[in-house]
Design a protein around this motif. Structure first.
Motif, PDB file in Angstrom:
ATOM      1  N   TYR A  70       7.955   4.685  10.976  1.00  0.00           N
ATOM      2  CA  TYR A  70       7.115   4.110   9.963  1.00  0.00           C
ATOM      3  C   TYR A  70       6.265   5.325   9.297  1.00  0.00           C
ATOM      4  O   TYR A  70       5.578   6.203   9.949  1.00  0.00           O
ATOM      5  CB  TYR A  70       6.114   3.140  10.970  1.00  0.00           C
ATOM      6  CG  TYR A  70       4.906   2.490   9.858  1.00  0.00           C
ATOM      7  CD1 TYR A  70       5.255   1.226   9.530  1.00  0.00           C
ATOM      8  CD2 TYR A  70       3.908   3.095   9.606  1.00  0.00           C
ATOM      9  CE1 TYR A  70       4.277   0.711   8.623  1.00  0.00           C
ATOM     10  CE2 TYR A  70       3.099   2.567   8.746  1.00  0.00           C
ATOM     11  CZ  TYR A  70       3.460   1.144   8.290  1.00  0.00           C
ATOM     12  OH  TYR A  70       2.533   0.499   7.435  1.00  0.00           O
ATOM     13  N   ASN A  71       6.268   5.195   7.795  1.00  0.00           N
ATOM     14  CA  ASN A  71       5.865   6.418   7.210  1.00  0.00           C
ATOM     15  C   ASN A  71       4.519   5.757   6.317  1.00  0.00           C
ATOM     16  O   ASN A  71       4.491   4.674   5.950  1.00  0.00           O
ATOM     17  CB  ASN A  71       6.758   6.891   6.140  1.00  0.00           C
ATOM     18  CG  ASN A  71       7.935   7.546   6.929  1.00  0.00           C
ATOM     19  OD1 ASN A  71       7.626   8.492   7.593  1.00  0.00           O
ATOM     20  ND2 ASN A  71       9.207   7.186   6.522  1.00  0.00           N
ATOM     21  N   TRP A  72       3.671   6.588   6.682  1.00  0.00           N
ATOM     22  CA  TRP A  72       2.034   6.564   5.696  1.00  0.00           C
ATOM     23  C   TRP A  72       2.293   7.256   4.504  1.00  0.00           C
ATOM     24  O   TRP A  72       2.637   8.594   4.541  1.00  0.00           O
ATOM     25  CB  TRP A  72       1.087   6.706   6.600  1.00  0.00           C
ATOM     26  CG  TRP A  72       0.689   5.875   7.670  1.00  0.00           C
ATOM     27  CD1 TRP A  72       0.164   4.898   7.624  1.00  0.00           C
ATOM     28  CD2 TRP A  72       1.332   5.961   8.750  1.00  0.00           C
ATOM     29  NE1 TRP A  72       0.057   4.267   8.878  1.00  0.00           N
ATOM     30  CE2 TRP A  72       0.792   5.079   9.667  1.00  0.00           C
ATOM     31  CE3 TRP A  72       2.083   7.023   9.655  1.00  0.00           C
ATOM     32  CZ2 TRP A  72       1.265   4.841  11.172  1.00  0.00           C
ATOM     33  CZ3 TRP A  72       2.472   6.930  10.944  1.00  0.00           C
ATOM     34  CH2 TRP A  72       1.756   5.712  11.767  1.00  0.00           C
ATOM     35  N   ASN A  73       1.895   6.729   3.564  1.00  0.00           N
ATOM     36  CA  ASN A  73       1.651   7.512   2.108  1.00  0.00           C
ATOM     37  C   ASN A  73       0.342   8.248   2.086  1.00  0.00           C
ATOM     38  O   ASN A  73      -0.722   7.454   2.207  1.00  0.00           O
ATOM     39  CB  ASN A  73       1.774   6.648   0.904  1.00  0.00           C
ATOM     40  CG  ASN A  73       1.594   7.225  -0.412  1.00  0.00           C
ATOM     41  OD1 ASN A  73       0.487   6.969  -1.150  1.00  0.00           O
ATOM     42  ND2 ASN A  73       2.445   7.903  -0.926  1.00  0.00           N
ATOM     43  N   ILE A  74       0.260   9.328   2.460  1.00  0.00           N
ATOM     44  CA  ILE A  74      -0.795  10.189   2.912  1.00  0.00           C
ATOM     45  C   ILE A  74      -1.269  10.365   1.237  1.00  0.00           C
ATOM     46  O   ILE A  74      -2.725  10.351   1.197  1.00  0.00           O
ATOM     47  CB  ILE A  74      -0.850  11.569   3.406  1.00  0.00           C
ATOM     48  CG1 ILE A  74       0.076  11.081   4.747  1.00  0.00           C
ATOM     49  CG2 ILE A  74      -1.803  12.382   3.573  1.00  0.00           C
ATOM     50  CD1 ILE A  74      -0.851  10.211   5.457  1.00  0.00           C
ATOM     51  N   ASP A  94       4.093  12.109   2.646  1.00  0.00           N
ATOM     52  CA  ASP A  94       4.329  11.087   3.304  1.00  0.00           C
ATOM     53  C   ASP A  94       4.302  11.573   4.772  1.00  0.00           C
ATOM     54  O   ASP A  94       4.984  12.590   4.818  1.00  0.00           O
ATOM     55  CB  ASP A  94       5.444  10.138   3.133  1.00  0.00           C
ATOM     56  CG  ASP A  94       5.281   9.466   1.743  1.00  0.00           C
ATOM     57  OD1 ASP A  94       4.217   9.348   1.246  1.00  0.00           O
ATOM     58  OD2 ASP A  94       6.346   9.086   1.425  1.00  0.00           O
ATOM     59  N   ASN A 145       0.746  -1.248   0.125  1.00  0.00           N
ATOM     60  CA  ASN A 145      -0.096  -0.129   0.009  1.00  0.00           C
ATOM     61  C   ASN A 145       0.765   1.320  -0.049  1.00  0.00           C
ATOM     62  O   ASN A 145       0.277   2.324   0.194  1.00  0.00           O
ATOM     63  CB  ASN A 145      -1.105  -0.034   1.175  1.00  0.00           C
ATOM     64  CG  ASN A 145      -0.345  -0.175   2.569  1.00  0.00           C
ATOM     65  OD1 ASN A 145       1.171  -0.060   2.698  1.00  0.00           O
ATOM     66  ND2 ASN A 145      -0.954  -0.122   3.498  1.00  0.00           N
ATOM     67  N   ASN A 165       2.941   2.319   2.112  1.00  0.00           N
ATOM     68  CA  ASN A 165       3.441   2.713   3.412  1.00  0.00           C
ATOM     69  C   ASN A 165       4.721   1.961   3.661  1.00  0.00           C
ATOM     70  O   ASN A 165       5.142   1.019   2.970  1.00  0.00           O
ATOM     71  CB  ASN A 165       2.560   2.154   4.525  1.00  0.00           C
ATOM     72  CG  ASN A 165       1.245   2.919   4.477  1.00  0.00           C
ATOM     73  OD1 ASN A 165       1.022   3.904   3.670  1.00  0.00           O
ATOM     74  ND2 ASN A 165       0.281   2.510   5.097  1.00  0.00           N
ATOM     75  N   GLY A 205       4.910  10.258   9.004  1.00  0.00           N
ATOM     76  CA  GLY A 205       5.245   9.145   9.726  1.00  0.00           C
ATOM     77  C   GLY A 205       5.796   9.375  11.183  1.00  0.00           C
ATOM     78  O   GLY A 205       6.015  10.655  11.651  1.00  0.00           O
TER      79      GLY A 205
END
Length: 162
Positions: free
Chosen positions: A69-73, A88, A42, A44, A90
């Motif tokens: 931990y990074n989220w693809n926004i 991104d 996904n 992330n 995190g």
């Protein structure tokens, strides 16, 4: 400190069982770090940085380790002929120091960058502030205070995706 880093690395590895790919590269700005990312389906990803940091009192170099931990926004199609822009965000941990000085804290991350079309390269500008104490020790004494220089952690990251 080695035990803490080992436990952190083990926890990150356990959480990456379904990962899709890797990215490796470097980050320059408030220091220089080698950068490794483990990317999930996904988009992330878990990111680990290890290197030096020089936004410290007196401009001295310290060893620096950051795990995020990074989220693809969001992905943005601003320049379709060049690539896809991304934002991104995190959270994680930042730890570092030198002979008589240690800092640690909760780290955040905000990245704005571009993933180029036709090349598996991502280039981004990021801010990774760290919120925690700086602890100095000397001749059996110690002192701690908020590490305000941890807020000045800016950098440009370039990674190659496998």
């Amino acid at each position: 400190m080695k035990k803490l880093l080992f436990v952190l690395a083990l926890a990150l590895c356990a959480g990456t069982a379904s990962a899709q790919s890797w990215a490796v590269g470097g980050r320059v700005g408030s220091g220089f770090q080698a950068d490794a990312q483990y990317i999930f389906a996904n988009d992330n990803y878990v990111e680990a940085r290890f290197g030096t940091y020089w936004a410290n009192a007196g401009g001295t170099l310290t060893v620096d380790f950051t795990a995020l931990y990074n989220w693809n926004i969001v992905n943005m199609d601003w320049t379709p002929s060049a690539g896809t822009w991304f934002f991104d965000a995190g959270a994680g941990l930042n730890i570092g120091g030198k002979s008589h000085y240690t800092y640690l804290g909760v780290a955040g991350c905000a990245k704005l960058g571009i993933e180029f079309d036709g090349a598996p390269v991502r280039l981004s500008f990021d801010w990774s502030p760290s919120f925690g104490p700086g602890i100095a020790s000397w001749k059996g004494h110690s002192s701690s205070s908020f590490n305000e220089r941890g807020l000045a952690n800016f950098g440009i990251t370039c990674v190659y995706r496998f």
